[in-house]
Design a protein around this motif. Structure first.
Motif, mmCIF file in Angstrom:
data_model
loop_
_atom_site.group_PDB
_atom_site.id
_atom_site.type_symbol
_atom_site.label_atom_id
_atom_site.label_comp_id
_atom_site.label_asym_id
_atom_site.label_seq_id
_atom_site.Cartn_x
_atom_site.Cartn_y
_atom_site.Cartn_z
ATOM 1 N N ASP A 157 -5.625 9.574 -8.753
ATOM 2 C CA ASP A 157 -5.578 10.744 -8.101
ATOM 3 C C ASP A 157 -5.277 10.593 -6.515
ATOM 4 N N VAL A 158 -3.824 10.770 -6.388
ATOM 5 C CA VAL A 158 -3.396 10.162 -4.862
ATOM 6 C C VAL A 158 -3.619 11.020 -4.023
ATOM 7 N N ARG A 159 -3.804 12.508 -4.169
ATOM 8 C CA ARG A 159 -4.246 13.519 -3.285
ATOM 9 C C ARG A 159 -5.454 13.150 -2.747
ATOM 10 N N ARG A 198 0.812 -1.261 -0.093
ATOM 11 C CA ARG A 198 0.067 0.022 0.148
ATOM 12 C C ARG A 198 0.689 1.382 -0.001
ATOM 13 N N ILE A 199 0.225 2.567 -0.218
ATOM 14 C CA ILE A 199 1.093 3.539 0.084
ATOM 15 C C ILE A 199 0.583 4.120 1.174
ATOM 16 N N THR A 200 1.189 4.400 2.234
ATOM 17 C CA THR A 200 0.676 5.115 3.438
ATOM 18 C C THR A 200 0.937 6.656 3.216
ATOM 19 N N SER A 235 -4.238 -0.359 -10.106
ATOM 20 C CA SER A 235 -3.382 0.245 -11.196
ATOM 21 C C SER A 235 -2.090 0.659 -10.760
ATOM 22 N N CYS A 236 -1.842 0.852 -9.443
ATOM 23 C CA CYS A 236 -0.632 1.390 -8.906
ATOM 24 C C CYS A 236 0.620 0.742 -9.190
ATOM 25 N N VAL A 237 1.432 1.092 -9.990
ATOM 26 C CA VAL A 237 2.530 0.209 -10.374
ATOM 27 C C VAL A 237 3.811 0.485 -9.453
ATOM 28 N N GLY A 238 3.575 1.198 -8.231
ATOM 29 C CA GLY A 238 4.541 1.286 -7.428
ATOM 30 C C GLY A 238 5.817 1.941 -8.030
ATOM 31 N N CYS A 239 5.787 2.976 -9.077
ATOM 32 C CA CYS A 239 6.976 3.685 -9.433
ATOM 33 C C CYS A 239 7.637 4.657 -8.313
ATOM 34 N N GLY A 240 6.741 4.894 -7.242
ATOM 35 C CA GLY A 240 7.375 5.477 -6.251
ATOM 36 C C GLY A 240 7.537 7.004 -6.580
ATOM 37 N N VAL A 241 7.038 7.824 -7.907
ATOM 38 C CA VAL A 241 7.245 9.269 -7.997
ATOM 39 C C VAL A 241 6.435 10.086 -7.263
ATOM 40 N N CYS A 242 5.117 9.405 -6.821
ATOM 41 C CA CYS A 242 4.126 10.328 -6.133
ATOM 42 C C CYS A 242 4.860 10.641 -4.692
ATOM 43 N N SER A 243 5.607 9.580 -4.175
ATOM 44 C CA SER A 243 6.489 9.735 -2.902
ATOM 45 C C SER A 243 7.676 10.706 -3.103
ATOM 46 N N HIS A 290 1.768 13.836 -11.087
ATOM 47 C CA HIS A 290 2.733 13.077 -11.580
ATOM 48 C C HIS A 290 2.701 11.792 -11.688
ATOM 49 N N CYS A 291 1.532 11.459 -11.176
ATOM 50 C CA CYS A 291 1.406 9.702 -11.095
ATOM 51 C C CYS A 291 1.044 9.501 -12.432
ATOM 52 N N GLU A 292 1.677 8.520 -13.085
ATOM 53 C CA GLU A 292 1.662 7.862 -14.512
ATOM 54 C C GLU A 292 0.295 7.266 -14.901
ATOM 55 N N MET A 293 0.098 6.489 -13.737
ATOM 56 C CA MET A 293 -1.147 5.714 -13.691
ATOM 57 C C MET A 293 -2.626 6.785 -13.584
ATOM 58 N N GLY A 294 -2.416 7.695 -13.412
ATOM 59 C CA GLY A 294 -3.650 8.713 -13.532
ATOM 60 C C GLY A 294 -4.325 8.496 -12.129
HETATM 61 S S1 SF4 Z 1 3.720 4.752 -7.075
HETATM 62 FE FE1 SF4 Z 1 3.626 5.546 -9.011
HETATM 63 S S2 SF4 Z 1 1.666 4.636 -9.863
HETATM 64 FE FE2 SF4 Z 1 1.561 4.287 -7.758
HETATM 65 S S3 SF4 Z 1 0.366 6.042 -6.971
HETATM 66 FE FE3 SF4 Z 1 2.416 6.572 -6.832
HETATM 67 S S4 SF4 Z 1 2.946 7.661 -8.756
HETATM 68 FE FE4 SF4 Z 1 0.910 6.520 -9.153
#
Ligand code: SF4
Ligand SMILES: Cc1cc2nc3c(=O)[nH]c(=O)nc-3n(C[C@H](O)[C@H](O)[C@H](O)COP(=O)(O)OP(=O)(O)OC[C@H]3O[C@@H](n4cnc5c(N)ncnc54)[C@H](O)[C@@H]3O)c2cc1C
Ligand code: SF4
Lengths: 511, 469
Positions: free
Chosen positions: A455-457, A432-434, A470-478, A449-453
Motif C-alpha cells: 500500500d504505497v499510498r 528506499r522509495i522517497t 517485499s518491494c522488488v523495485g519495479c518502479g511502476v509506482c513511481s 498498480h504495485c504488483e507486490m501488494g
Molecule cells: S517499486 Fe514496484 S514493488 Fe516496489 S513499491 Fe513500487 S510498485 Fe511496488
C-alpha cells in the motif's frame, strides 16, 4: 484495425496450438518399448501393455490414457515389491508417447511450428506494436473494463489454462507430448537433440518474456528506467537462462543457469548435483564456488547498494516472467493489511523450510545418515519441498494464479530467495522509495498498480519512505504517480525516513 | 468527554479527525452525505477511465475508522442550531437514498469542512439531462450512466477539472469539443509560454479545443435531453453531453438559509445575518480558522480567509491547503490554539501525459519587480520557469512541466530566498526524475548563460540522494 487482425491471428494460432495436442496417430511397437524400458522392467511392460502394441490409435487422449494406466499398474506392483529401481517416471512415458506418434504433425514439425509459434508471435506483435504510435505516457485506460484483467471470465480462462499447463508439465507431461514435438526443430538447431519438456518450457518461457517484454517496453517507453530494466530481464532470460546452459551441455560441461541461486534454486545442494559438479573438473568447481558466492557474498553486497531490485526485477527469471507476461495482472495483488500479514508468515516459513531442507540434504550427503537430529527424515523433507514448493507453489500457483491474484504471487508469498533478499533490504540497504514532500494527493494509483501488494499510498500520504522487504523495485509506482511523488533512490542507509513526520512539508504552524 | 463533530469527510475533514485522534481521546464524529468513507476526489477520473476501481480511491481501509474510534455517519446535514449546538439531518429522499436519516446530533465543537460545488452561471438549459459538473461521487455515477450512450461531448471551461474531464471522455472514444473563454489554455493562471505548451499538448491528444469561445446556451430536445450548445459567437455544436467545469465555489448553500430547528423551541433559531454564521463567498474565518461563532471552525474548500497571509489568496481550493488546514485545526481543537500558516505555496497537476508542478508564486502576468527565466526543451513537452526578484535575484517561484522536482529543495530555496544563479548551478539537486532519465540542467544553464552573459557552471550532477555509492 491492424491490432484487431493481430488479435485474430494470435487467437487462431493459439487455438491451433491447443489443437495440436490431438493431432497425431499413435502406434506402440515392441521396438519402442525396448528403447524406453530398462532391461528389468521390459518383460513386465511387454505383458502389461500387450493389448496396446501394434494397435493404431487415432485419439491421442485414449492412447496416452491407456498407456498411463498400464504404467500405473506396473508401478503399483513395483511399489509393492519395493523395487524402486524399476519404477517408471513421467519422462519415460513422455518419451514413449513421442516415439509412438506418427502423422501430419510428426512429418511437418517445422511447418506446424511456424503456424503455431510463428503466427502467434506475429499476431501478438501486430497487436502490440501499433501502440507505439499513441503518445508515450502511462496508458492504463480500461484495464478495469477488461475481462482478462479483472478476474472475469477471460481471466479465469487464462488462469485455468496456466494451471492446467503447469500440472501437465510437472506431473503428466505425456499429455502435452505434441507440444514438445513442435519445439523439436528449435531444439535440433540449438543442441542437436529432440526437445525435452524442460526445453519446451524454457522456450515458451523465453518467448513469453521476449514478446511481452516488447509490449512492456512500448507501454512504459516514456521511462528510461523501465526500458533498461526490461532489456536486462530479456537478456538474462534469453542468454543466461535459456541459451547458455544449452551451450554448456553441448560442450559436455555441467550446465547451469548462472544467475539462478540457492534457495530459489533449491536443488543446488542435492547430492546428484553436487556429485556432478565435483566430478566435472575445474569448471564444476567454478560453478560450485560461483553458486555459493552468489548468495553468500553477491546478495548482501548488491542488496546493500541497490536493494533487492537488482535481482528481482532486473535479473531473475520468475521476476522476469512476472514483469512481462504478468504485467497486465499486476493490479490484482491484494493491498490489505491482512494480505501483508499472511505474506510475512508464508514467505518466511518457506525460507525456513528451504534452509532446514537443505541442511538435511547436506547432512545426508556428508554423513550418509537419513535422519537429521535423530527424527527429521531428510529424504521426505526433500521430496515434499520439491513437490509443495518447487512445483505446486512456484509453478502451478505462482504463475497459474497471475490472472487471479496478480503477477507476483510466488515472489510475494513463496520465494525463499525473495525473503532472504528482503530481510537485507529492510534492515541494511541504501535503497528506499522517497516521497516528494507534501505532494501526494492520495489518488491511489501507486497502490493499485504495485504488483507486490504494497500500500504505497499509505506511506506517500504521510511522507514516510517506502522501506519494505517485499518491494522488488519495479518502479511502476513511481511511473504511474500522476504527481511525481515517488522515486526509487539509493543513499546512506540511515537517511531513510522510517517514521512519518508529524505534519507534511508545507505547513509552517508553530510546533 | 468532548464531542467534536466534523461535517465533511473530504481531505480537510478527515485530516482534522485523524490529527485530533492522534492528540486527544475525545469523541469524534464525521458526517457526510456523499459517501460512507473518505475517498480521494482527485482520483475520480481514474475510476472513470478504468485505471482503478472506486474502492482503490479510499486512502484507508474500512476498518481504520473503528480502530481509531472515528465515528462515521452517512447523512446530509439539513440545518445547524448554533445556539443549542445541534445538527439536524435531512430526511432521505429520492435523490440521495443512500444517506441514512439520523435525527439530530449534539456537538461541543463543530468543524465545517463542506468542500465546494461546481459553478453554474445561470445558463439557459443548464439543468437539462446530460449536463453536469464533475466534483462528487454522485457526479461520477451520473457520468457513468450517461456517457456510454453518447458520441459527442462539449466541455465548458478551461481549468484543471476541464482537461481531466476531456481526457476522461476521450479515453472512452467520445469526441470532445473543449470551449475555453481565454485565447490560450489556463492563461489566467500560468504564463503564456506554458499555456501554449499545454494547449499544444491538448490538441496533440485529439481534443478539439476552441479558444475565445463562451457558452451562450444549452439546447435540449423534446425529452429534456441536451442535443446541442450555442456559443456566444453563434456557433452551434451538436452534442449529447455537456460538462460544466467553470470553476467551483464554496459549498455553503446549507448555511445560506436560516439556521436552526423551529420545531419544539421556545426561542427563535438563528437567522442568517442575525447572529448567524458570517459568510461571503465562503465561510469567513480568521487566522485561527475560527468562524464568528464560538466553537465553530471551518476548513478546506468551503473557507474564505478574512486576512490571508501575504501573497496568499482568500480562496485557495486545493487538496494541499485543505490538508494543512486540517492539520492546523486539530491543534486548536485539542487545546493549543494555532494559526493557519501554510508555507511556500505548491501545487501540481497532470495534463494528459505532461506532469506539472509549481512552487512559490508564478503569476500569469509577470509583476513589475520580478524577472523571469524560461527554458523549453526542443520536444515542446518539457519546460522550466524560474521567477526571481529584480532587486536581489532571489527566487520567488518556479513552474516545471515534464521534469519532476524535489519539493523539499525548492521549498528551502524559495523560503531562504536563494539567488537564481545559485539555484541554477545546483538545479540537479532538485531533480526528482527516476534513474536514467535524461537530465536537462546543463542545457538550462547554458540558456541562462547565453541570455545573461554569465558563465555559471553546474555544481552537482544528480540529486542529493541518487549518488549510487
Ligand atoms: S517499486 Fe514496484 S514493488 Fe516496489 S513499491 Fe513500487 S510498485 Fe511496488
Ligand atoms: C475532479 C477533481 C480533481 C481535483 N484534482 C486536484 C488536484 O490534482 N490537486 C489539488 O490540489 N486539488 C484537486 N482538486 C481539488 C480538491 O479535490 C479539493 O480541494 C479538496 O477535495 C477539498 O477537500 P475538502 O475536504 O475541503 O472538501 P470535500 O472533499 O469537497 O469534502 C466535503 C464533503 O462534505 C460533504 N458535505 C457538504 N455539505 C454537507 C452536508 N450538508 N451534509 C453532509 N455532508 C456534506 C460533501 O458531500 C463532501 O463529501 C480536484 C477536485 C476535483 C473535483
Ligand atoms: S500515485 Fe502518487 S499522488 Fe497518487 S497516492 Fe500514490 S504517491 Fe500519492
Amino acid at each position: 484495425m491492424l491490432q484487431k487482425l493481430g488479435l485474430i491471428i494470435f487467437i487462431a494460432a493459439f487455438g491451433l496450438f491447443i489443437g495440436t495436442l490431438g493431432m497425431n496417430n499413435y502406434t506402440l511397437t515392441d521396438e519402442i518399448l525396448e528403447k524406453n524400458f530398462k532391461e528389468e522392467a521390459l518383460f513386465d511392460a511387454k505383458i502389461e501393455l500387450a493389448s496396446m502394441v501394434d494397435q493404431s490409435y487415432s485419439n491421442s487422449y485414449t492412447f496416452t490414457n491407456e498407456l498411463s494406466e498400464g504404467i500405473k499398474q506396473l508401478n503399483k506392483v513395483y511399489n509393492a515389491q519395493q523395487a524402486w529401481d524399476k519404477k517408471i517416471y513421467e519422462d519415460t512415458i513422455l518419451s514413449i508417447v513421442k516415439s509412438s506418434a506418427n502423422g501430419y504433425l510428426v512429418d511437418n514439425k517445422g511447418f506446424m511450428f511456424f503456424l503455431t509459434f510463428g503466427m502467434a508471435i506475429f499476431g501478438a506483435l501486430l497487436f502490440i506494436l501499433p501502440e507505439a504510435q499513441k503518445p508515450a505516457g502511462i496508458k492504463n485506460n480500461g484495464i478495469y473494463f477488461n475481462p482478462a484483467m479483472t478476474r472475469k471470465w477471460l481471466g479465469i480462462c487464462i488462469g485455468t489454462f496456466f494451471i492446467s499447463f503447469y500440472i501437465a508439465l510437472y506431473f503428466k507431461p505425456q499429455y502435452i507430448a505434441n507440444w514438445t514435438m513442435l519445439i523439436d526443430p528449435v531444439s535440433k538447431l540449438i543442441n542437436g537433440g529432440e526437445a525435452s519438456r524442460w526445453f519446451m518450457y524454457g522456450f515458451l518461457y523465453t518467448i513469453s518474456v521476449l514478446v511481452m517484454g516488447i509490449r512492456y517496453i512500448i507501454k512504459y517507453r516514456h521511462s528510461k528506467y523501465q526500458i533498461i530494466r526490461t532489456l536486462s530481464i530479456m537478456f538474462f532470460q534469453t542468454c543466461i537462462a535459456f541459451i547458455l546452459p544449452e551451450i554448456m551441455s553441448n560442450l559436455n560441461l555441467p550446465s547451469a543457469d548462472l544467475k539462478n541461486m540457492w534457495p530459489l534454486d533449491y536443488s543446488f545442494f542435492f547430492n546428484y548435483r553436487l556429485d556432478k559438479l565435483l566430478t566435472s573438473g575445474a569448471f564444476g568447481i567454478f560453478l560450485l564456488v560461483w553458486g555459493i558466492a552468489l548468495f553468500v557474498v553477491g546478495v548482501p553486497v548488491m542488496v546493500y547498494f541497490f536493494g533487492k531490485r537488482w535481482y528481482c526485477s532486473w535479473v531473475c527469471g520468475c521476476g522476469g516472467l512476472a514483469e512481462t507476461l504478468g504485467d497486465p495482472f499486476r493490479q490484482l495483488s491484494d493491498k490489505s493489511l491482512k494480505a501483508w500479514k499472511i505474506e510475512r508468515y508464508l514467505i518466511h516459513g518457506v525460507l525456513a523450510f528451504a534452509i532446514i531442507m537443505t541442511i538435511g540434504v547436506l547432512y545426508t550427503y556428508f554423513t550418509g545418515s537419513y535422519t537429521l537430529l535423530g527424527f527429521i527424515p531428510t529424504e521426505s523433507l526433500k521430496s515434499s519441498y520439491g513437490f509443495l514448493i518447487g512445483s505446486i507453489f512456484s509453478g502451478v500457483v505462482g504463475t497459474g494464479f497471475y490472472p487471479l491474484m496478480g503477477n507476483r504471487v510466488w515472489c510475494r508469498f513463496g520465494c525463499p530467495l525473495a525473503a532472504y533478499l528482503g530481510i537485507i533490504q529492510r534492515f541494511k540497504s541504501k535503497f528506499r522509495i522517497t516521497t516528494n514532500g507534501g505532494q501526494c494527493i492520495s489518488c491511489g494509483n501507486c497502490s493499485t498498480h504495485c504488483e507486490m501488494g504494497i500500500d504505497v499510498r499509505a506511506y506517500a500520504q504521510k511522507g514516510q519512505d517506502i522501506v519494505r522487504s517485499s518491494c522488488v523495485g519495479c518502479g511502476v509506482c513511481s511511473a504511474v504517480c500522476p504527481r511525481g511523488v515517488l522515486n526509487l533512490e539509493n543513499a546512506e542507509t540511515d537517511s531513510r525516513i522510517m517514521i512519518a513526520p508529524d505534519v507534511l512539508l508545507g505547513n509552517l504552524m508553530e510546533k | 468527554m468532548q464531542h467534536v463533530v466534523i461535517i465533511g469527510n473530504g481531505i480537510s475533514g478527515i485530516t482534522a479527525a485523524r490529527h485530533i485522534r492522534k492528540q486527544s481521546d475525545c469523541k469524534i464524529t464525521v458526517i457526510s452525505g456523499e459517501t460512507d468513507h473518505f475517498f480521494s476526489r482527485t482520483a475520480l477520473m481514474y475510476v472513470y477511465m478504468g485505471q482503478m476501481k472506486f474502492e482503490h480511491t479510499k486512502p484507508y481501509e474500512d476498518w481504520f475508522w473503528e480502530k481509531n474510534r472515528i465515528e462515521l455517519k452517512r447523512a446530509w446535514v439539513k440545518t445547524i442550531d448554533f445556539e443549542e449546538k445541534k445538527l439536524y439531518f435531512r430526511l432521505p429522499n429520492n435523490i440521495d437514498k443512500e444517506a441514512k436519516i439520523g435525527g439530530s446530533i449534539s456537538y461541543d465543537k463543530l468543524i465545517l469542512a463542506l468542500g465546494s460545488t461546481p459553478n453554474k452561471f445561470g445558463w439557459k438549459g443548464q439543468n437539462l439531462a446530460g449536463v453536469q459538473g464533475l466534483y462528487s461521487y454522485q457526479d461520477l455515477k451520473s457520468l457513468e450512466e450517461t456517457t456510454p450512450r453518447i458520441k459527442k461531448a462539449v466541455i465548458v471551461g478551461g481549468g484543471l477539472i476541464g482537461v481531466e474531464l476531456a481526457e476522461m471522455l476521450h479515453s472512452r472514444g467520445i469526441e470532445v469539443t473543449f470551449l475555453v473563454r481565454e485565447n490560450s489554455f489556463w492563461n489566467t493562471v500560468i504564463p503564456p509560454e506554458e499555456s501554449t505548451l499545454i494547449s499544444r499538448h491538448i490538441k496533440e491528444n485529439h481534443i478539439n479545443i476552441k479558444f475565445s469561445s463562451e457558452l451562450d446556451e444549452i439546447i435540449g430536445d423534446e425529452n429534456g435531453q441536451v442535443k446541442a450548445i450555442k456559443t456566444k459567437n453563434g456557433d452551434e455544436i451538436e452534442c449529447q453531453f455537456v460538462g460544466l467545469t467553470v470553476g467551483v465555489n464554496p459549498n455553503i448553500s446549507l448555511l445560506k438559509v436560516p439556521q436552526g430547528n423551529m420545531i419544539g423551541r421556545e426561542k427563535p433559531a438563528f437567522v442568517l445575518g442575525v447572529g448567524g454564521i458570517k459568510l461571503n463567498l465562503g465561510i469567513l474565518v480568521n487566522e485561527y480558522l475560527e468562524t464568528n461563532i464560538p466553537d465553530v471552525y471551518a476548513i478546506g474548500d468551503c473557507v474564505e480567509h478574512e486576512n490571508p497571509q501575504k501573497g496568499r489568496k482568500k480562496l485557495e481550493q486545493i487538496w494541499y491547503t485543505g490538508r494543512i488546514m486540517g492539520e492546523t485545526i486539530a491543534r486548536t481543537i485539542t487545546g493549543k490554539r494555532t494559526k493557519y500558516q501554510p508555507g511556500v505555496f505548491f501545487n501540481s497537476a497532470k495534463f494528459f501525459d505532461i506532469e506539472y508542478q509549481t512552487f512559490g508564486q508564478v503569476p500569469a502576468e509577470l509583476p513589475e519587480d520580478t524577472k523571469t527565466f524560461y527554458w523549453e526543451h526542443s520536444s515542446g513537452r518539457i519546460c522550466v520557469r524560474i521567477n526571481y526578484t529584480a532587486e536581489n535575484q532571489a527566487v520567488t517561484g518556479m513552474n516545471t512541466f515534464g521534469i519532476r522536482m524535489r519539493h523539499e529543495v525548492w521549498d528551502e530555496w524559495i523560503s531562504s530566498a536563494k539567488r537564481i544563479e545559485y539555484v541554477l548551478e545546483n538545479l540537479s539537486k532538485a531533480n526528482f526524475d527516476p534513474e536514467f532519465f535524461k537530465q536537462h540542467e546543463a542545457e538550462i544553464l547554458k540558456k541562462y548563460n547565453t541570455e545573461t552573459g554569465s558563465s555559471l557552471t553546474l555544481k552537482s550532477k544528480k540529486g542529493i540522494f541518487s549518488k549510487i555509492f
